[in-house]
Design an enzyme around this catalytic site. Structure first.
Site, short mmCIF file in Angstrom:
data_model
loop_
_atom_site.label_atom_id
_atom_site.label_comp_id
_atom_site.label_asym_id
_atom_site.label_seq_id
_atom_site.Cartn_x
_atom_site.Cartn_y
_atom_site.Cartn_z
CB SER A 117 18.61 8.59 -18.97
OG SER A 117 18.06 8.47 -20.26
CE1 TYR A 141 20.94 3.92 -19.54
CE2 TYR A 141 19.23 4.97 -20.84
CZ TYR A 141 20.39 5.06 -20.10
OH TYR A 141 21.00 6.28 -19.92
CE LYS A 145 21.71 5.87 -16.37
NZ LYS A 145 22.91 6.26 -15.58
#
Length: 325
Positions: A117, A141, A145
């Site tokens: 991402s 988050y 990643k």
């Protein structure tokens, strides 16, 4: 070669499954169906329901389907949820990935494609984000990643896997109405949801150092993203492919939030003015990809524009809203 797509019944995963299958690539899907829908999948694609954190299940699936490459999309991906539940995100996004990589290595899998991402970049202060832009994620988050990328590369070096990490920018649209995003977590369905309920769209902050004061983002059609996966998978499958590659997947063009909301109003016919609220923590003024490396390494460029993204997403939204009634 057979590709295992984890999370393949989800919004992005199903698009990847359709694109791979249409191109003649054999695929199987593993999905726990926490957010996936079996109805999204092509009829001839085998679906195994289960968790990527289950080593016994992985061993069986990899053997039963004679898997030679993995496309790993299964993950939790909501930023606010990651802030509230960071240990869950590390467990499910990084811990399950470690289990999957171990199982793949033991099964002799030598091709691994990882869904990453643009969140790994945090709040980049550059006109175009290249793959060399420093990574500084600002939420759990994005951290998971980035840690996932490190893990994939390390496992690749240790076990002789060729690996690729695709850093998605902002995904929208649908290749067909039935494949549309049914969640209300990203900006396009969030605006649709507000309009459907008779409420004005919201813009979070209009005092950023951008031409109209709102954040500027790079939006990529999910069908283009799926085609990028096909290109990356075929590159990985080439006999002489080795090592690792990390690539941005975007259009390389910025669209402001206000421009996007105005376009949504044109497409839907509901032009009510947006209400401006305070900034959200961690929002970068501008995050637009350089897509040059994807063009050179994958032979891929995005071909669909933002109006097509919004129009296709709206048709899917209307279909799913009608089905829900």
């Amino acid at each position: 070669m057979t590709w295992l797509i984890t999370g393949g019944a989800g919004y992005i995963g199903a698009h990847v499954a359709h694109t791979m299958t249409a191109a003649g690539e054999p695929v199987a899907v593993l999905d726990d169906l926490s957010s996936g829908d079996p109805a999204r999948l092509p009829s001839r694609v085998p679906l195994v329901t289960g968790d990527t954190a289950d080593p016994a299940l992985l061993k069986r699936v990899l053997a039963d389907h004679q898997v030679t490459g993995v496309i790993h999309l299964a993950a939790r991906k909501q930023v606010p949820e990651s802030v509230a539940h960071p240990t869950r995100y590390y467990r499910e996004n990084v811990g399950a990935l470690a289990t999957l990589l171990e199982a793949a290595a033991e099964a002799g899998v030598r091709r691994f494609l990882f869904s990453s991402s643009a969140a790994v970049y945090g709040t980049p202060d550059v006109a175009l984000v290249t793959e060399d832009t420093p990574c500084a994620p600002v939420n759990p988050y994005g951290e998971t990643k980035l840690a996932g990328e490190w893990l994939v590369r390390a496992a690749g070096r240790a076990h002789g896997m060729a690996t690729t990490c695709l850093r998605y920018f902002n995904v929208a649209g649908a290749a067909a109405p039935e494949l549309a995003d049914t969640g209300v977590f990203n900006i396009v369905p969030m605006v649709f949801d507000r309009l459907t309920r008779g409420e004005a769209p919201r813009i979070f902050g209009d005092d950023y150092p951008t031409p109209d004061g709102t954040c500027v983002r790079d939006y990529i059609h999910v069908a283009d993203l799926a085609e990028a996966h096909l290109a990356a998978a075929r590159r990985l499958a080439a006999p002489d492919t080795a090592g690792d590659l990390t690539v941005n997947i975007g259009r390389g063009e910025g669209v402001s939030v206000r421009e996007l909301v105005t376009l949504i109003g044109e497409v839907t016919g509901d032009r009510r003015p947006a209400v401006v609220e305070g900034r959200r923590p961690g929002d970068a003024p501008r995050a637009v990809a350089s897509a040059a490396l994807a063009g050179r390494e994958l032979g891929w460029t995005a071909s669909r524009g933002v109006r097509e993204m919004v129009g296709s997403a709206w048709r899917g939204w209307l279909l799913h809203q009608g089905a829900a009634r």
